[in-house]
Design a protein around this motif. Structure first.
Motif, PDB file in Angstrom:
ATOM      1  N   GLU A 243      13.752  50.668  60.357  1.00 44.78           N
ATOM      2  CA  GLU A 243      13.408  51.489  59.191  1.00 44.78           C
ATOM      3  C   GLU A 243      11.969  51.985  59.270  1.00 44.78           C
ATOM      4  O   GLU A 243      11.679  53.150  58.985  1.00 44.78           O
ATOM      5  CB  GLU A 243      13.620  50.700  57.905  1.00 44.78           C
ATOM      6  N   GLY A 265      19.689  51.703  55.617  1.00 48.45           N
ATOM      7  CA  GLY A 265      20.353  50.901  56.641  1.00 48.45           C
ATOM      8  C   GLY A 265      19.898  49.462  56.564  1.00 48.45           C
ATOM      9  O   GLY A 265      18.880  49.143  55.933  1.00 48.45           O
ATOM     10  N   THR A 305      21.003  57.295  58.303  1.00 48.47           N
ATOM     11  CA  THR A 305      21.627  56.000  58.006  1.00 48.47           C
ATOM     12  C   THR A 305      21.960  55.288  59.309  1.00 48.47           C
ATOM     13  O   THR A 305      22.069  55.908  60.368  1.00 48.47           O
ATOM     14  CB  THR A 305      22.920  56.183  57.203  1.00 48.47           C
ATOM     15  N   TRP A 306      22.109  53.980  59.224  1.00 46.17           N
ATOM     16  CA  TRP A 306      22.553  53.214  60.378  1.00 46.17           C
ATOM     17  C   TRP A 306      23.290  51.971  59.908  1.00 46.17           C
ATOM     18  O   TRP A 306      23.071  51.463  58.803  1.00 46.17           O
ATOM     19  CB  TRP A 306      21.391  52.829  61.288  1.00 46.17           C
ATOM     20  N   THR A 307      24.195  51.507  60.743  1.00 52.22           N
ATOM     21  CA  THR A 307      24.986  50.312  60.444  1.00 52.22           C
ATOM     22  C   THR A 307      25.166  49.496  61.718  1.00 52.22           C
ATOM     23  O   THR A 307      24.985  50.005  62.825  1.00 52.22           O
ATOM     24  CB  THR A 307      26.381  50.680  59.900  1.00 52.22           C
ATOM     25  N   ARG A 308      25.512  48.233  61.534  1.00 52.09           N
ATOM     26  CA  ARG A 308      25.970  47.391  62.638  1.00 52.09           C
ATOM     27  C   ARG A 308      27.496  47.439  62.659  1.00 52.09           C
ATOM     28  O   ARG A 308      28.130  47.215  61.642  1.00 52.09           O
ATOM     29  CB  ARG A 308      25.522  45.939  62.441  1.00 52.09           C
ATOM     30  N   GLU A 309      28.058  47.699  63.827  1.00 52.26           N
ATOM     31  CA  GLU A 309      29.500  47.767  63.946  1.00 52.26           C
ATOM     32  C   GLU A 309      29.968  46.838  65.062  1.00 52.26           C
ATOM     33  O   GLU A 309      29.456  46.925  66.184  1.00 52.26           O
ATOM     34  CB  GLU A 309      29.955  49.202  64.253  1.00 52.26           C
ATOM     35  N   LEU A 317      24.843  49.401  67.329  1.00 54.11           N
ATOM     36  CA  LEU A 317      24.100  50.113  66.301  1.00 54.11           C
ATOM     37  C   LEU A 317      24.655  51.534  66.236  1.00 54.11           C
ATOM     38  O   LEU A 317      24.701  52.237  67.250  1.00 54.11           O
ATOM     39  CB  LEU A 317      22.609  50.152  66.647  1.00 54.11           C
ATOM     40  N   PHE A 319      23.801  54.952  64.567  1.00 59.86           N
ATOM     41  CA  PHE A 319      22.689  55.656  63.919  1.00 59.86           C
ATOM     42  C   PHE A 319      23.125  57.101  63.687  1.00 59.86           C
ATOM     43  O   PHE A 319      23.546  57.788  64.625  1.00 59.86           O
ATOM     44  CB  PHE A 319      21.451  55.603  64.819  1.00 59.86           C
ATOM     45  N   THR A 367      24.914  61.617  66.102  1.00 60.00           N
ATOM     46  CA  THR A 367      25.364  60.230  65.996  1.00 60.00           C
ATOM     47  C   THR A 367      25.056  59.514  67.300  1.00 60.00           C
ATOM     48  O   THR A 367      25.439  59.983  68.377  1.00 60.00           O
ATOM     49  CB  THR A 367      26.876  60.149  65.705  1.00 60.00           C
TER      50      THR A 367
END
Length: 381
Positions: A243, A265, A305-309, A317, A319, A367
């Motif tokens: 961040e 995120g 935005t970002w997430t853990r998948e 990651l 993003f 992405t």
């Protein structure tokens, strides 16, 4: 063929000389900027070296204050006595430690190694083993360096008994590991700083249309790399907050979060080599948005935005950089410059990332899906 009057020819030569001097001046500015970046990297390297020296001083302090557990033994680890320090630390009475009783305080994973060291000690003339011993006060295991030498009968050469000590080196090992990490980071930064500068200069030389354009673009990228490098080397052992990395590059484009930019995120700490590469990618996206994309429009917006998948091979990651201009269309770029090359090729090569870059009618969408658990290729490799 008519020849130009001498005055006209001299004027043309003066103009050409002026252009040549300008190009030389621009090249000198670029060289000075690159040198300034290298000097900053050198200063950061000196900071890490200072931390290494401080670690060495800490190492000496630990060495000067360690306590030793003293004991005596027959061959093959058959203890015959133990000091009060042993009892105070392990909670074993002297009687409980005799024979192979001391082995009960050794970490289960280290017991076989400890016995193997004893079996080879007689032939080697000394015992040397590092293993973990249980501390009675809290039940934790700490690393000890155990050493012993034999007392021999002068006439027969037969071993009478062994005198040994076990020294707490738990903090010592932690300091040594910290030194190893700092030294590795120092070497990594020294190699990668030059590699990144060379790569930037080479790619821009292939895509720039003029010396002025080349100088300006290189200066911008050197500034971005300088910011990323400063963040990465601040504390290499902890990692870089994603961040903070995003907010830093958005702010550098004079865009404030909450006005035209939304950032959201989970907390993710990136290893330094991943942060370097992803930070430069974020710069490319932010500068493109400020010069050609959504941030050029009063109603333009950027959502990051970002997430853990989870995936079959570990955690990734994801993003996402999404631009929307809302009131007017943003078309495809006429020429894909070095920034797009970085996003579409360099991220794939260095971070093993999957990158999808699309130019929707109302804004750019990028992405980036990259592994968080797999080894990441260092910059310059």
């Amino acid at each position: 063929m008519n020849q130009l009057p001498p005055q006209t020819r001299e004027a043309e030569l003066e103009i050409e000389n002026a252009h040549l001097r300008q190009r030389v001046y621009d090249a000198e500015l670029i060289a000075e900027r690159a040198m300034a970046l290298l000097n900053r990297a050198d200063e950061q390297h000196r900071t890490i070296e200072k931390q290494l020296r401080r670690s060495r001083n800490d190492l000496q302090s630990v060495t000067d204050t360690i306590n030793q557990l003293v004991w005596r033994s027959g061959d093959d680890g058959d203890w015959t006595s133990a000091s009060p320090q042993w009892t105070a630390y392990t909670g074993q009475s002297e009687g409980q430690s005799l024979g192979l009783g001391w082995l009960d305080t050794v970490h289960p994973d280290d017991r076989e190694r400890s016995l193997e060291a004893w079996h080879g000690a007689l032939a080697q003339g000394a015992l040397e083993i590092d293993h973990r011993l249980r501390r009675a006060s809290d039940g934790t295991y700490r690393w000890f360096q155990t050493r012993a030498t034999p007392l021999r009968d002068p006439s027969s050469g037969r071993t009478v008994e062994w005198f040994g000590t076990s020294t707490d080196v738990h903090e010592l090992r932690a300091v040594q590991e910290r030194q190893r990490l700092l030294l590795g980071e120092l070497q990594h930064q020294a190699r990668n700083t030059l590699a990144v500068v060379r790569g930037m200069a080479r790619r821009l030389a292939e895509t720039s249309r003029s010396v002025d354009g080349y100088a300006g673009e290189l200066d911008d990228r050197l500034n971005a790399f300088s910011r990323v490098l400063g963040t990465v080397t601040r504390d290499p052992g902890i990692g870089v907050d994603l961040e903070g990395l995003v907010a830093q590059e958005v702010l550098a484009q004079l865009a404030n979060e909450g006005e035209q930019v939304e950032i959201f995120g989970p907390v993710i700490l990136l290893p330094s080599q991943a942060a370097e590469t992803l930070g430069l990618a974020i710069y490319e996206l932010a500068s493109n948005a400020a010069e050609h994309g959504a941030l050029t429009k009063p109603h333009g917006r950027v959502k990051i935005t970002w997430t853990r998948e989870p995936s079959g091979s570990g955690t990734h990651l994801v993003f996402v950089w999404q631009e929307t201009s809302l009131v007017s269309h943003i078309g495809q770029p006429e020429k894909r410059g070095s920034g797009f090359h970085f996003l579409e090729q360099t991220l794939v090569d260095r971070l093993k990332a999957d990158v999808t870059l699309t130019f929707a009618p109302l804004g750019v969408r990028c992405t980036i899906c990259m592994p968080l658990t797999k080894p990441i290729t260092p910059i310059g490799r």
